[in-house]
Design an enzyme around this catalytic site. Structure first.
Site, PDB file in Angstrom:
ATOM      1  N   ARG A  25      67.336 -54.618  18.578  1.00 33.88           N
ATOM      2  CA  ARG A  25      68.367 -55.731  17.923  1.00 33.88           C
ATOM      3  C   ARG A  25      68.869 -56.570  19.162  1.00 33.88           C
ATOM      4  NH1 ARG A  25      73.051 -57.840  19.056  1.00 33.88           N
ATOM      5  NH2 ARG A  25      73.952 -55.624  19.264  1.00 33.88           N
ATOM      6  N   ASP A  26      69.471 -56.210  20.044  1.00 32.81           N
ATOM      7  CA  ASP A  26      70.335 -56.942  21.173  1.00 32.81           C
ATOM      8  C   ASP A  26      69.180 -57.276  22.080  1.00 32.81           C
ATOM      9  OD1 ASP A  26      72.267 -58.027  22.806  1.00 32.81           O
ATOM     10  OD2 ASP A  26      73.412 -56.305  22.636  1.00 32.81           O
ATOM     11  N   HIS A 217      79.935 -50.984  25.317  1.00 29.75           N
ATOM     12  CA  HIS A 217      78.579 -51.924  25.189  1.00 29.75           C
ATOM     13  C   HIS A 217      78.525 -52.728  26.410  1.00 29.75           C
ATOM     14  CE1 HIS A 217      75.591 -54.077  22.581  1.00 29.75           C
ATOM     15  NE2 HIS A 217      75.921 -54.970  23.478  1.00 29.75           N
ATOM     16  N   HIS A 219      76.629 -55.048  29.180  1.00 30.70           N
ATOM     17  CA  HIS A 219      75.841 -55.778  29.578  1.00 30.70           C
ATOM     18  C   HIS A 219      75.854 -55.981  31.119  1.00 30.70           C
ATOM     19  CE1 HIS A 219      73.990 -57.721  25.765  1.00 30.70           C
ATOM     20  NE2 HIS A 219      75.252 -57.511  25.528  1.00 30.70           N
ATOM     21  N   CYS A 250      72.822 -62.203  24.291  1.00 29.68           N
ATOM     22  CA  CYS A 250      73.443 -62.925  23.097  1.00 29.68           C
ATOM     23  C   CYS A 250      72.829 -64.550  23.080  1.00 29.68           C
ATOM     24  CB  CYS A 250      74.964 -62.714  22.857  1.00 29.68           C
ATOM     25  SG  CYS A 250      75.242 -63.575  21.461  1.00 29.68           S
ATOM     26  N   ASN A 259      71.417 -55.712  28.301  1.00 27.74           N
ATOM     27  CA  ASN A 259      71.973 -54.446  28.289  1.00 27.74           C
ATOM     28  C   ASN A 259      71.984 -53.783  29.429  1.00 27.74           C
ATOM     29  OD1 ASN A 259      71.526 -55.473  25.205  1.00 27.74           O
ATOM     30  ND2 ASN A 259      73.704 -54.202  25.180  1.00 27.74           N
TER      31      ASN A 259
HETATM   32  P1  HMG Z   1      77.243 -69.971   8.014  1.00 31.40           P
HETATM   33  O1  HMG Z   1      76.605 -71.071   8.397  1.00 31.40           O
HETATM   34  O2  HMG Z   1      78.931 -70.330   8.176  1.00 31.40           O
HETATM   35  O3  HMG Z   1      76.991 -69.184   6.678  1.00 31.40           O
HETATM   36  O4  HMG Z   1      77.082 -68.993   9.058  1.00 31.40           O
HETATM   37  P2  HMG Z   1      77.746 -69.606   5.175  1.00 31.40           P
HETATM   38  O5  HMG Z   1      78.269 -68.173   4.818  1.00 31.40           O
HETATM   39  O6  HMG Z   1      78.300 -70.991   5.183  1.00 31.40           O
HETATM   40  O7  HMG Z   1      76.307 -69.766   4.222  1.00 31.40           O
HETATM   41  C1  HMG Z   1      75.690 -70.703   4.320  1.00 31.40           C
HETATM   42  C2  HMG Z   1      74.140 -70.472   4.006  1.00 31.40           C
HETATM   43  O8  HMG Z   1      73.694 -69.216   4.846  1.00 31.40           O
HETATM   44  C3  HMG Z   1      74.035 -69.840   2.694  1.00 31.40           C
HETATM   45  O9  HMG Z   1      72.880 -70.220   2.182  1.00 31.40           O
HETATM   46  C4  HMG Z   1      73.959 -68.304   2.540  1.00 31.40           C
HETATM   47  O10 HMG Z   1      73.471 -67.646   1.500  1.00 31.40           O
HETATM   48  C5  HMG Z   1      73.117 -68.289   3.754  1.00 31.40           C
HETATM   49  P3  HMG Z   1      72.903 -71.288   1.003  1.00 31.40           P
HETATM   50  O11 HMG Z   1      73.755 -71.049  -0.339  1.00 31.40           O
HETATM   51  O12 HMG Z   1      73.260 -72.741   1.759  1.00 31.40           O
HETATM   52  O13 HMG Z   1      71.337 -71.426   0.579  1.00 31.40           O
HETATM   53  N1  HMG Z   1      73.507 -67.195   4.553  1.00 31.40           N
HETATM   54  C6  HMG Z   1      72.585 -65.908   4.935  1.00 31.40           C
HETATM   55  N2  HMG Z   1      71.506 -65.899   4.942  1.00 31.40           N
HETATM   56  C7  HMG Z   1      70.974 -64.847   5.281  1.00 31.40           C
HETATM   57  N3  HMG Z   1      71.376 -63.676   5.747  1.00 31.40           N
HETATM   58  C8  HMG Z   1      72.883 -63.892   6.094  1.00 31.40           C
HETATM   59  C9  HMG Z   1      73.490 -65.029   5.521  1.00 31.40           C
HETATM   60  N4  HMG Z   1      74.780 -65.289   5.451  1.00 31.40           N
HETATM   61  C10 HMG Z   1      74.927 -66.689   4.773  1.00 31.40           C
HETATM   62  N5  HMG Z   1      73.663 -62.954   6.510  1.00 31.40           N
HETATM   63  C11 HMG Z   1      76.728 -66.508   9.384  1.00 31.40           C
HETATM   64  C12 HMG Z   1      77.578 -67.755   9.247  1.00 31.40           C
HETATM   65  C13 HMG Z   1      77.687 -65.522  10.184  1.00 31.40           C
HETATM   66  C14 HMG Z   1      75.788 -66.104   8.728  1.00 31.40           C
HETATM   67  C15 HMG Z   1      76.188 -67.214  11.141  1.00 31.40           C
HETATM   68  O14 HMG Z   1      76.921 -67.496  11.579  1.00 31.40           O
HETATM   69  C16 HMG Z   1      75.217 -66.214  11.696  1.00 31.40           C
HETATM   70  O15 HMG Z   1      74.274 -65.788  10.899  1.00 31.40           O
HETATM   71  N6  HMG Z   1      75.619 -65.442  12.853  1.00 31.40           N
HETATM   72  C17 HMG Z   1      74.707 -64.474  13.486  1.00 31.40           C
HETATM   73  C18 HMG Z   1      74.790 -64.861  15.017  1.00 31.40           C
HETATM   74  C19 HMG Z   1      74.133 -63.665  15.612  1.00 31.40           C
HETATM   75  O16 HMG Z   1      73.407 -63.082  15.278  1.00 31.40           O
HETATM   76  N7  HMG Z   1      74.620 -63.324  17.103  1.00 31.40           N
HETATM   77  C20 HMG Z   1      73.847 -62.454  17.822  1.00 31.40           C
HETATM   78  C21 HMG Z   1      74.576 -60.818  17.460  1.00 31.40           C
HETATM   79  S1  HMG Z   1      76.294 -60.686  18.062  1.00 31.40           S
HETATM   80  C22 HMG Z   1      75.852 -60.036  19.746  1.00 31.40           C
HETATM   81  O17 HMG Z   1      74.819 -60.038  20.100  1.00 31.40           O
HETATM   82  C23 HMG Z   1      77.062 -59.312  20.399  1.00 31.40           C
HETATM   83  C24 HMG Z   1      76.840 -57.516  20.449  1.00 31.40           C
HETATM   84  O18 HMG Z   1      75.650 -57.481  20.879  1.00 31.40           O
HETATM   85  C25 HMG Z   1      78.079 -57.175  21.306  1.00 31.40           C
HETATM   86  C26 HMG Z   1      78.176 -57.515  22.563  1.00 31.40           C
HETATM   87  O19 HMG Z   1      77.280 -57.726  23.314  1.00 31.40           O
HETATM   88  O20 HMG Z   1      79.406 -58.261  22.816  1.00 31.40           O
HETATM   89  C27 HMG Z   1      77.019 -57.198  18.958  1.00 31.40           C
HETATM   90 MG    MG Z   2      75.446 -57.271  23.204  1.00 29.71          MG
END
Ligand code: HMG
Ligand code: MG
Length: 308
Positions: A25-26, A217, A219, A250, A259
């Site tokens: 994933r990450d 967690h 990095h 990220c 990581n």
């Molecule tokens: P948004 O654009 O605000 O979404 O994104 P929305 O709620 O306004 O919805 C818009 C459209 O997206 C809708 O479709 C929803 O159905 C669809 P429409 O009605 O317009 O056809 N939608 C989705 N489709 C599929 N799967 C979903 C989903 N949600 C809405 N889950 C959202 C908000 C949260 C979805 C967006 O910002 C997003 O996907 N962000 C993810 C970013 C990400 O993955 N970042 C990396 C992971 S975090 C990380 O790596 C840190 C970590 O490792 C810890 C660390 O290191 O600190 C964990």
């Molecule tokens: Mg991370």
């Protein structure tokens, strides 16, 4: 050349830790190369076979936001029964629905300790992120799922700078209060140092959150991940996130690199005589194989030393 370090115990450290593998994933969310779904499935299977007790498989986020993991449903379908107990990231109810449709049992939400990163990573303000998570966690729990919560930017944020410890504790306790079982403290951009780690764990303790509910967690952007891990071990932490081969980052945090490498962690734990249940040679072989698919060598020092 020895393939295992000499074991010398240090008083006061845990006897056993859980390694929470986040490579699929990450790691893969941040790779330029989009890895074919059958290679991802093989990666996950090999990590499970290497003895990693938890392997976070993918993310049910918006595919436009993280195209590298747009095949999440396909991957979990390919893994079948074997994948049901593997955790996946879900940011909201839409993501949870996708996980529920596949009968998955373990999800992780991911919040931010800072306003800027909440906006950039989740398209929500600091407060709005909790409103998004609240029904997600409630419904996941009702469905009998196990829920983990991440909090990102626990030590520093590329836009806001140093992040006050109290602000991190506020964000983390709000996530736990929603019903998450475990809180993983993310050093998203790798700026933590050993004393800061001790201070943050102590501050959670003061707020009533014991080390049994925390994971770290790290990095490795600034090469501090192992020193920080040792500091966290001294503070009593027993769950550590790591990524095979040191993949990771990220896409929404500039300057976030890989990581802590699983192999680097295992090497240190072996030297300290701390049990983890992971076959180091099998993880090194897996990371070397994956490096071939990604077209670049593993950034892990231990992989380079052992695979060379
Ligand atoms: P948004 O654009 O605000 O979404 O994104 P929305 O709620 O306004 O919805 C818009 C459209 O997206 C809708 O479709 C929803 O159905 C669809 P429409 O009605 O317009 O056809 N939608 C989705 N489709 C599929 N799967 C979903 C989903 N949600 C809405 N889950 C959202 C908000 C949260 C979805 C967006 O910002 C997003 O996907 N962000 C993810 C970013 C990400 O993955 N970042 C990396 C992971 S975090 C990380 O790596 C840190 C970590 O490792 C810890 C660390 O290191 O600190 C964990
Ligand atoms: Mg991370």
């Amino acid at each position: 050349m020895s393939e295992l370090p000499m074991t010398v115990r240090v008083d006061g450290l845990p006897d056993r830790v859980t390694i929470y593998e986040v490579g699929p994933r990450d790691g893969l969310q941040n790779e330029k190369t989009v890895v074919p779904v059958e290679v991802k499935a093989e990666f996950v299977r090999r990590l499970v076979a290497a003895g990693l007790p938890v392997v976070e498989a993918t993310s049910f986020v918006h595919p436009r936001w993280v195209p590298q993991l747009a095949d999440a449903a396909e991957l979990m379908t390919a893994l079948g029964e074997e994948g049901r107990h593997l955790p996946v990231l879900v940011p909201n109810e839409r993501g949870l629905d996708r996980a529920l449709e596949l009968g998955l049992e373990h999800v992780a939400i991911f919040g931010s300790a800072t306003e800027t990163f909440a906006t950039k990573n989740l398209n929500r303000t600091f407060d709005e992120q909790f409103a998004m998570f609240e029904p997600t966690v409630a419904r996941a729990r009702e469905a009998g799922m196990d829920v983990r919560a991440y909090v990102s930017m626990c030590f520093g944020d590329p836009w806001e700078g140093a992040v006050p410890v109290d602000q991190v504790v506020t964000a983390g306790t709000r996530l736990l209060d929603l019903g998450a079982g475990q809180l993983s403290l993310g050093d998203t951009i790798g700026v933590a140092t050993a004393g800061h780690v001790r201070a943050l764990v102590a501050a959670f303790g003061d707020a009533g959150v014991g080390t049994d509910r925390l994971a770290m967690h790290f990095h490795d952007t600034y090469g501090q991940a192992l020193a920080n891990t040792f500091s966290a071990l001294q503070a009593g932490i027993t769950t550590f996130d790591a990524s095979a081969g040191g993949l990771g980052g990220c896409p929404y945090a500039k300057s976030a690199t890989g990581n802590l490498a699983t192999e680097d962690l295992v090497w240190m734990l072996d030297g300290l005589g701390i049990e983890h249940g992971v076959d180091l040679g099998a993880v090194v072989a897996t990371s070397t194989w994956m490096a071939g698919h990604l077209g670049r060598p593993s950034p892990s020092a231990v992989v380079r030393a052992l695979a060379g």
